[in-house]
Design a protein around this motif. Structure first.
Motif, PDB file in Angstrom:
ATOM      1  N   HIS A 189      24.007  21.334 -17.533  1.00 32.87           N
ATOM      2  CA  HIS A 189      25.042  20.588 -16.814  1.00 32.87           C
ATOM      3  C   HIS A 189      24.868  20.718 -15.304  1.00 32.87           C
ATOM      4  O   HIS A 189      25.052  19.747 -14.565  1.00 32.87           O
ATOM      5  CB  HIS A 189      26.432  21.091 -17.221  1.00 32.87           C
ATOM      6  N   LYS A 190      24.524  21.923 -14.847  1.00 33.84           N
ATOM      7  CA  LYS A 190      24.372  22.154 -13.410  1.00 33.84           C
ATOM      8  C   LYS A 190      23.106  21.502 -12.848  1.00 33.84           C
ATOM      9  O   LYS A 190      22.965  21.356 -11.637  1.00 33.84           O
ATOM     10  CB  LYS A 190      24.316  23.657 -13.122  1.00 33.84           C
ATOM     11  N   SER A 191      22.174  21.111 -13.720  1.00 36.35           N
ATOM     12  CA  SER A 191      20.907  20.540 -13.250  1.00 36.35           C
ATOM     13  C   SER A 191      20.987  19.037 -13.000  1.00 36.35           C
ATOM     14  O   SER A 191      20.034  18.441 -12.481  1.00 36.35           O
ATOM     15  CB  SER A 191      19.799  20.808 -14.281  1.00 36.35           C
ATOM     16  N   GLN A 192      22.105  18.414 -13.357  1.00 37.00           N
ATOM     17  CA  GLN A 192      22.220  16.967 -13.202  1.00 37.00           C
ATOM     18  C   GLN A 192      21.956  16.537 -11.761  1.00 37.00           C
ATOM     19  O   GLN A 192      22.369  17.188 -10.814  1.00 37.00           O
ATOM     20  CB  GLN A 192      23.618  16.501 -13.605  1.00 37.00           C
ATOM     21  N   GLY A 193      21.261  15.417 -11.633  1.00 33.13           N
ATOM     22  CA  GLY A 193      20.983  14.886 -10.307  1.00 33.13           C
ATOM     23  C   GLY A 193      19.773  15.504  -9.643  1.00 33.13           C
ATOM     24  O   GLY A 193      19.398  15.089  -8.552  1.00 33.13           O
ATOM     25  N   SER A 194      19.155  16.484 -10.280  1.00 29.20           N
ATOM     26  CA  SER A 194      17.988  17.154  -9.700  1.00 29.20           C
ATOM     27  C   SER A 194      16.746  16.848 -10.526  1.00 29.20           C
ATOM     28  O   SER A 194      16.827  16.475 -11.697  1.00 29.20           O
ATOM     29  CB  SER A 194      18.207  18.675  -9.656  1.00 29.20           C
ATOM     30  N   GLU A 195      15.598  17.009  -9.890  1.00 29.24           N
ATOM     31  CA  GLU A 195      14.316  16.856 -10.578  1.00 29.24           C
ATOM     32  C   GLU A 195      13.425  18.002 -10.126  1.00 29.24           C
ATOM     33  O   GLU A 195      13.431  18.380  -8.955  1.00 29.24           O
ATOM     34  CB  GLU A 195      13.674  15.510 -10.226  1.00 29.24           C
ATOM     35  N   TYR A 196      12.676  18.570 -11.066  1.00 29.67           N
ATOM     36  CA  TYR A 196      11.857  19.737 -10.765  1.00 29.67           C
ATOM     37  C   TYR A 196      10.421  19.480 -11.225  1.00 29.67           C
ATOM     38  O   TYR A 196      10.191  18.778 -12.217  1.00 29.67           O
ATOM     39  CB  TYR A 196      12.404  20.980 -11.470  1.00 29.67           C
ATOM     40  N   ARG A 197       9.497  20.088 -10.517  1.00 33.76           N
ATOM     41  CA  ARG A 197       8.094  19.925 -10.898  1.00 33.76           C
ATOM     42  C   ARG A 197       7.867  20.412 -12.328  1.00 33.76           C
ATOM     43  O   ARG A 197       7.181  19.748 -13.119  1.00 33.76           O
ATOM     44  CB  ARG A 197       7.196  20.712  -9.931  1.00 33.76           C
ATOM     45  N   ALA A 198       8.422  21.570 -12.674  1.00 37.75           N
ATOM     46  CA  ALA A 198       8.293  22.107 -14.035  1.00 37.75           C
ATOM     47  C   ALA A 198       9.641  22.602 -14.516  1.00 37.75           C
ATOM     48  O   ALA A 198      10.390  23.231 -13.756  1.00 37.75           O
ATOM     49  CB  ALA A 198       7.275  23.246 -14.064  1.00 37.75           C
ATOM     50  N   VAL A 199       9.958  22.329 -15.779  1.00 42.16           N
ATOM     51  CA  VAL A 199      11.209  22.762 -16.393  1.00 42.16           C
ATOM     52  C   VAL A 199      10.882  23.532 -17.663  1.00 42.16           C
ATOM     53  O   VAL A 199      10.053  23.105 -18.471  1.00 42.16           O
ATOM     54  CB  VAL A 199      12.125  21.565 -16.728  1.00 42.16           C
ATOM     55  N   ILE A 200      11.542  24.675 -17.820  1.00 46.84           N
ATOM     56  CA  ILE A 200      11.467  25.439 -19.068  1.00 46.84           C
ATOM     57  C   ILE A 200      12.868  25.447 -19.666  1.00 46.84           C
ATOM     58  O   ILE A 200      13.824  25.870 -19.009  1.00 46.84           O
ATOM     59  CB  ILE A 200      10.989  26.884 -18.821  1.00 46.84           C
ATOM     60  N   LEU A 201      12.994  24.964 -20.902  1.00 44.22           N
ATOM     61  CA  LEU A 201      14.296  24.875 -21.551  1.00 44.22           C
ATOM     62  C   LEU A 201      14.387  25.883 -22.685  1.00 44.22           C
ATOM     63  O   LEU A 201      13.553  25.901 -23.586  1.00 44.22           O
ATOM     64  CB  LEU A 201      14.531  23.464 -22.106  1.00 44.22           C
ATOM     65  N   SER A 202      15.385  26.743 -22.630  1.00 47.13           N
ATOM     66  CA  SER A 202      15.669  27.682 -23.708  1.00 47.13           C
ATOM     67  C   SER A 202      16.404  26.950 -24.821  1.00 47.13           C
ATOM     68  O   SER A 202      17.470  26.363 -24.590  1.00 47.13           O
ATOM     69  CB  SER A 202      16.532  28.832 -23.169  1.00 47.13           C
ATOM     70  N   VAL A 203      15.839  26.959 -26.036  1.00 44.47           N
ATOM     71  CA  VAL A 203      16.469  26.280 -27.176  1.00 44.47           C
ATOM     72  C   VAL A 203      16.724  27.299 -28.283  1.00 44.47           C
ATOM     73  O   VAL A 203      15.942  27.432 -29.214  1.00 44.47           O
ATOM     74  CB  VAL A 203      15.626  25.083 -27.687  1.00 44.47           C
ATOM     75  N   CYS A 204      17.825  28.015 -28.144  1.00 45.00           N
ATOM     76  CA  CYS A 204      18.250  28.995 -29.143  1.00 45.00           C
ATOM     77  C   CYS A 204      19.587  28.567 -29.731  1.00 45.00           C
ATOM     78  O   CYS A 204      20.263  27.692 -29.195  1.00 45.00           O
ATOM     79  CB  CYS A 204      18.374  30.381 -28.507  1.00 45.00           C
ATOM     80  N   ASP A 205      19.974  29.197 -30.803  1.00 45.70           N
ATOM     81  CA  ASP A 205      21.213  28.830 -31.472  1.00 45.70           C
ATOM     82  C   ASP A 205      22.407  29.036 -30.550  1.00 45.70           C
ATOM     83  O   ASP A 205      22.399  29.915 -29.676  1.00 45.70           O
ATOM     84  CB  ASP A 205      21.386  29.674 -32.743  1.00 45.70           C
ATOM     85  N   GLY A 206      23.421  28.216 -30.722  1.00 43.56           N
ATOM     86  CA  GLY A 206      24.600  28.296 -29.875  1.00 43.56           C
ATOM     87  C   GLY A 206      25.686  27.375 -30.382  1.00 43.56           C
ATOM     88  O   GLY A 206      25.573  26.774 -31.455  1.00 43.56           O
ATOM     89  N   PRO A 207      26.777  27.224 -29.632  1.00 46.17           N
ATOM     90  CA  PRO A 207      27.892  26.376 -30.063  1.00 46.17           C
ATOM     91  C   PRO A 207      27.453  24.918 -30.205  1.00 46.17           C
ATOM     92  O   PRO A 207      26.750  24.389 -29.341  1.00 46.17           O
ATOM     93  CB  PRO A 207      28.912  26.525 -28.919  1.00 46.17           C
ATOM     94  N   PRO A 208      27.860  24.244 -31.272  1.00 40.63           N
ATOM     95  CA  PRO A 208      27.473  22.837 -31.482  1.00 40.63           C
ATOM     96  C   PRO A 208      27.870  21.927 -30.317  1.00 40.63           C
ATOM     97  O   PRO A 208      27.179  20.948 -30.033  1.00 40.63           O
ATOM     98  CB  PRO A 208      28.221  22.456 -32.761  1.00 40.63           C
ATOM     99  N   MET A 209      28.986  22.242 -29.635  1.00 42.67           N
ATOM    100  CA  MET A 209      29.423  21.383 -28.540  1.00 42.67           C
ATOM    101  C   MET A 209      28.448  21.411 -27.362  1.00 42.67           C
ATOM    102  O   MET A 209      28.450  20.509 -26.534  1.00 42.67           O
ATOM    103  CB  MET A 209      30.823  21.807 -28.067  1.00 42.67           C
ATOM    104  N   LEU A 210      27.590  22.447 -27.302  1.00 43.34           N
ATOM    105  CA  LEU A 210      26.598  22.528 -26.233  1.00 43.34           C
ATOM    106  C   LEU A 210      25.218  22.062 -26.690  1.00 43.34           C
ATOM    107  O   LEU A 210      24.394  21.659 -25.871  1.00 43.34           O
ATOM    108  CB  LEU A 210      26.495  23.964 -25.704  1.00 43.34           C
ATOM    109  N   LEU A 211      24.972  22.137 -27.997  1.00 39.58           N
ATOM    110  CA  LEU A 211      23.659  21.744 -28.522  1.00 39.58           C
ATOM    111  C   LEU A 211      23.722  20.287 -28.946  1.00 39.58           C
ATOM    112  O   LEU A 211      23.706  19.947 -30.133  1.00 39.58           O
ATOM    113  CB  LEU A 211      23.267  22.655 -29.685  1.00 39.58           C
ATOM    114  N   THR A 212      23.745  19.391 -27.971  1.00 36.98           N
ATOM    115  CA  THR A 212      23.914  17.968 -28.242  1.00 36.98           C
ATOM    116  C   THR A 212      22.718  17.169 -27.748  1.00 36.98           C
ATOM    117  O   THR A 212      21.903  17.645 -26.950  1.00 36.98           O
ATOM    118  CB  THR A 212      25.180  17.431 -27.551  1.00 36.98           C
ATOM    119  N   ARG A 213      22.659  15.937 -28.222  1.00 36.26           N
ATOM    120  CA  ARG A 213      21.590  15.021 -27.809  1.00 36.26           C
ATOM    121  C   ARG A 213      21.636  14.784 -26.300  1.00 36.26           C
ATOM    122  O   ARG A 213      20.594  14.749 -25.639  1.00 36.26           O
ATOM    123  CB  ARG A 213      21.732  13.701 -28.563  1.00 36.26           C
ATOM    124  N   GLY A 214      22.829  14.619 -25.753  1.00 39.69           N
ATOM    125  CA  GLY A 214      22.951  14.374 -24.321  1.00 39.69           C
ATOM    126  C   GLY A 214      22.430  15.524 -23.485  1.00 39.69           C
ATOM    127  O   GLY A 214      21.808  15.315 -22.439  1.00 39.69           O
TER     128      GLY A 214
END
Length: 736
Positions: A665-690
């Motif tokens: 959510h805090k990354s909106q509006g920004s672009e980075y040369r490289a992004v690493i995304l942590s994809v671990c289990d969590g609340p369904p309301m946060l693990l969404t397509r958007g």
């Protein structure tokens, strides 16, 4: 002096004021507690040598100054005895009184000098050189100071943060304490930010009945205000009453009269919107109505296109060395014919090329054009892409701080509109209703407006679903770019973003050069791998330095959430060093060289351009900077936000967090040369397509997912979107 576990208490006499910030009251004192001098820090505005104080708080150790006592509750007693009274007055504590005047006052009135000053200032005219006018002015200054003192004592006794004394006094003046006693719920105002339960406890302790109309009305207003943070511009009556009843512990039917009273006074507006009995805070209803009215009117306004428009577009193509696709050409032509338009599309569909074409068209037409975006990083990126300087919307409107109300105001509005002929706003999906209202009010009647964005990204943090509502209304002229261009289609980042948006899980086979998945079955290994990628693998193997890598996570919590990742990444890429100063604050250790983020809007903080060319006000939620220096002697941390330098005093550090890892959510509006995304289990309301789509589209050259493939699949399938109660789409529909 008492000392032990938890809360401690010291009593003594103020020997010296070492430092005091007049804006926020943060003070460093030297106190004689009978066992040698002690250093006491905290919010103690107006305190002066000679005062007797009793302070409750905690001991802490400063990196440079050693042991200090952090004040949480301060009891201040006026100086007693001629010597203490003289020292107090001679210190300059009271405006207009210096050492010589203090001596004459004590010689004349003895230990009663302070009583005379507050209650009978006209008697001061007995002292040579003090006129009646001067005497009354000194008495008024002292009474104001005593008002602040009593306010501080009240806050401390009731467990309310002392730093609130300054904004309370700024808004209510010498009636601050009286006003607060009459209505403790005013503390819940966003300017003060006190939790409702704290204000409620204060009110009930003062004897307020649980079903008192004041309490019920305060609860209703709080519920509406609180839900602005959940994106709602209104709440249906059927939801507002039960939610407030649960907050207050009363029956829902007890609340109807309170809601009616608020409506009659105009603090709440209730109207039938899209089949709901919608309850708005008055300013939100006005903002939403204003946006619908103005954009509706602009959408009806057709402009006479310039002669030879096709030739003009051909000339722009030749100058830029490209040939527009049909949709891109349509966007440029539409900008010539309509006062307002929407331009939308996913990654790789040519929004930037279309934007450059629109900007070039406006240049040919001789229009002065402003480029804007909601965040500093988005504005900087927009400017770089278009070759023209961009600005945040706040900066474009010239944010100002009203010292009388403590609220944000803009220099540009209906009375002083922007001196531009066109405005192009990028990342419009991040713009909320109040900010759009402010922007529209600053446009001249003939100003053109181009709103650009991707509605499939996460919506604004603030109230409303503005961009999505504008698109779904079908009212505003719009070009939707759908063709993915061949060069962009070669990027797996772009292809997989579109796949996720269609609900198709991206292939995790690592056959591309810019999209990778590293399977880790538990969060501990996920975190270890992310740190290893940032610290060693990407810098060594791909030449991407850590400061060009942004780690994202859907959540703050857990071993692979942003809080834990920030600690691990700081230790890896910016470890303790003798040549890097640091400062501990709460759960964080801030160190020179750290990447940090501002986590709340601060409209009255001043910044200065690094080259000294300009100064301005305001640092905003989501702005990322780097700590350039930590001055522990003067207790100042300097942060560089893309060339704007801001000095943080200790009381401001609550607004700063490490930013090696941030939420999606805090990354909106920004672009980075490289992004690493942590994809671990969590609340369904946060693990969404958007969330997944937004994270993928933050990466420019490289994206690495680290974690569990099942989580990636679940996020892709989870198209759950929290409903936002907003009347904008409905209002636009009423326009037509």
């Amino acid at each position: 002096m008492e000392q032990g576990e938890g809360q401690n208490r010291i009593e003594g006499t103020v020997e010296a004021v070492i430092y005091q910030n007049e804006e926020n009251g943060y003070t460093v004192l030297r106190v004689d507690a009978g066992e040698g001098g002690l250093t006491v820090v905290g919010c103690m505005p107006g305190i002066a040598p000679g005062e007797e104080i009793a302070v409750t708080g905690q001991w802490m150790r400063h990196a440079s100054y050693g042991e200090q006592f952090k004040a949480e509750v301060v009891e201040r007693r006026m100086p007693a005895g001629e010597k203490a009274v003289y020292e107090y007055l001679a210190s300059g504590a009271v405006k207009g009184i210096g050492a010589a005047t203090a001596r004459r006052m004590v010689e004349e009135f003895g230990a009663d000098a302070l009583h005379v000053l507050e209650e009978e200032p006209e008697r001061l005219t007995r002292i040579r050189g003090i006129t009646r006018k001067k005497a009354l002015a000194m008495g008024e200054a002292f009474r104001l100071q005593m008002g602040m003192r009593r306010l501080l004592e009240f806050l401390g006794e009731n467990g309310v943060e002392l730093k609130l004394a300054i904004p309370l006094y700024r808004r209510y003046g010498d009636r601050a304490l009286e006003t607060l006693r009459e209505n403790p719920y005013l503390l819940v105002d966003p300017e003060f930010g006190v939790d409702f339960s704290t204000a409620d406890t204060l009110a009930l302790a003062a004897g307020l009945d649980g079903e008192d109309p004041q309490r019920i009305e305060a609860g209703l207003l709080f519920e509406l205000q609180h839900n602005l943070n959940n994106g709602h511009t209104f709440l249906p009556r059927r939801k507002l009453l039960p939610a407030t009843a649960q907050l207050l512990g009363v029956e829902p039917e007890r609340l109807s009269d309170g809601l009616d009273a608020l409506t009659e006074r105009g603090e709440v507006v209730e109207e039938r919107v899209a089949g709901e009995d919608a309850c708005y805070l008055a300013e939100l209803q006005e903002a939403e109505t204003y946006v619908a009215d103005v954009l509706g009117e602009m959408s009806r306004r057709e402009l006479l296109p310039p002669d030879g428009l096709d030739d003009i577009i051909e000339g722009i193509q030749n100058a830029q060395g490209i040939v527009y696709a049909p949709q891109q050409r349509e966007a440029v032509a539409l900008a010539a014919r309509r006062q307002v338009m929407l331009l939308t599309g996913g990654p790789g569909t040519g929004k930037t090329t279309s934007l450059r074409g629109v900007l070039a068209l406006f240049d040919v037409l001789g229009l002065e054009t402003a480029l804007a975006a909601p965040t500093g990083r988005a504005a900087k990126r927009l400017g770089e892409l278009c070759g023209v300087e961009g600005a945040t919307i706040h900066r474009l409107l010239e944010t100002q701080f009203d010292p009388h109300t403590g609220r944000l105001v803009f220099a540009h509005d209906e009375q002083d509109p922007l001196k531009v002929d066109a405005v192009i706003v990028d990342e419009t999906s991040m713009v909320d209703v109040p900010l759009m209202r402010a922007l529209l009010s600053a446009l001249r009647l003939d100003c053109r407006l181009v709103l650009v964005g991707d509605p499939d990204q996460l919506p604004s943090v603030g109230p409303g679903s503005l961009f999505a509502d504008l698109i779904r209304s079908g009212v505003l002229p719009m070009v939707r770019l759908t063709e993915i261009f061949r060069q962009a289609a070669q990027s797996a980042i772009v292809r997989n973003a579109h796949s996720v948006n269609r609900g198709i899980c991206p292939p995790l086979d690592n056959t591309s050069s810019d999209f990778f998945f590293l399977r880790r079955r538990d969060s501990v290994r996920t975190a270890e791998t992310i740190v290893e990628l940032v610290e060693r693998r990407l810098p060594r193997n791909l030449g991407i330095p850590p400061d060009q890598i942004q780690v994202l996570s859907p959540t703050r919590r857990g071993t692979a959430g942003t809080a834990a990742l920030n600690r691990a990444l700081q230790a890896a890429v910016n470890p303790p060093s003798a040549d890097r100063a640091e400062r501990r604050f709460g759960e964080y250790i801030f160190r020179e060289g750290d990447r940090v983020m501002q986590v709340r809007n601060n409209y009255d903080v001043m910044w200065q351009e690094k080259d000294g060319s300009a100064v301005g006000m305001g640092i905003f939620n989501g702005d990322i900077g780097r700590i350039t220096s930590i001055d522990n002697r003067n207790e100042v941390i300097t942060v560089d936000f893309d060339g704007r330098l801001v000095e943080y005093s200790p009381d401001m550090l609550l607004e700063l967090e490490p930013a090696y890892a941030i939420t999606v959510h805090k990354s909106q509006g920004s672009e980075y040369r490289a992004v690493i995304l942590s994809v671990c289990d969590g609340p369904p309301m946060l693990l969404t397509r958007g969330v997944l789509y937004t994270a993928i589209t933050r990466a420019r050259e490289l994206l690495i997912l680290v974690g569990e493939d099942q989580v990636v699949a679940r996020m892709t399938a989870n198209d759950r979107q929290q409903r936002r109660y907003s009347g904008l789409r409905w209002r636009l529909g009423q326009e037509f």
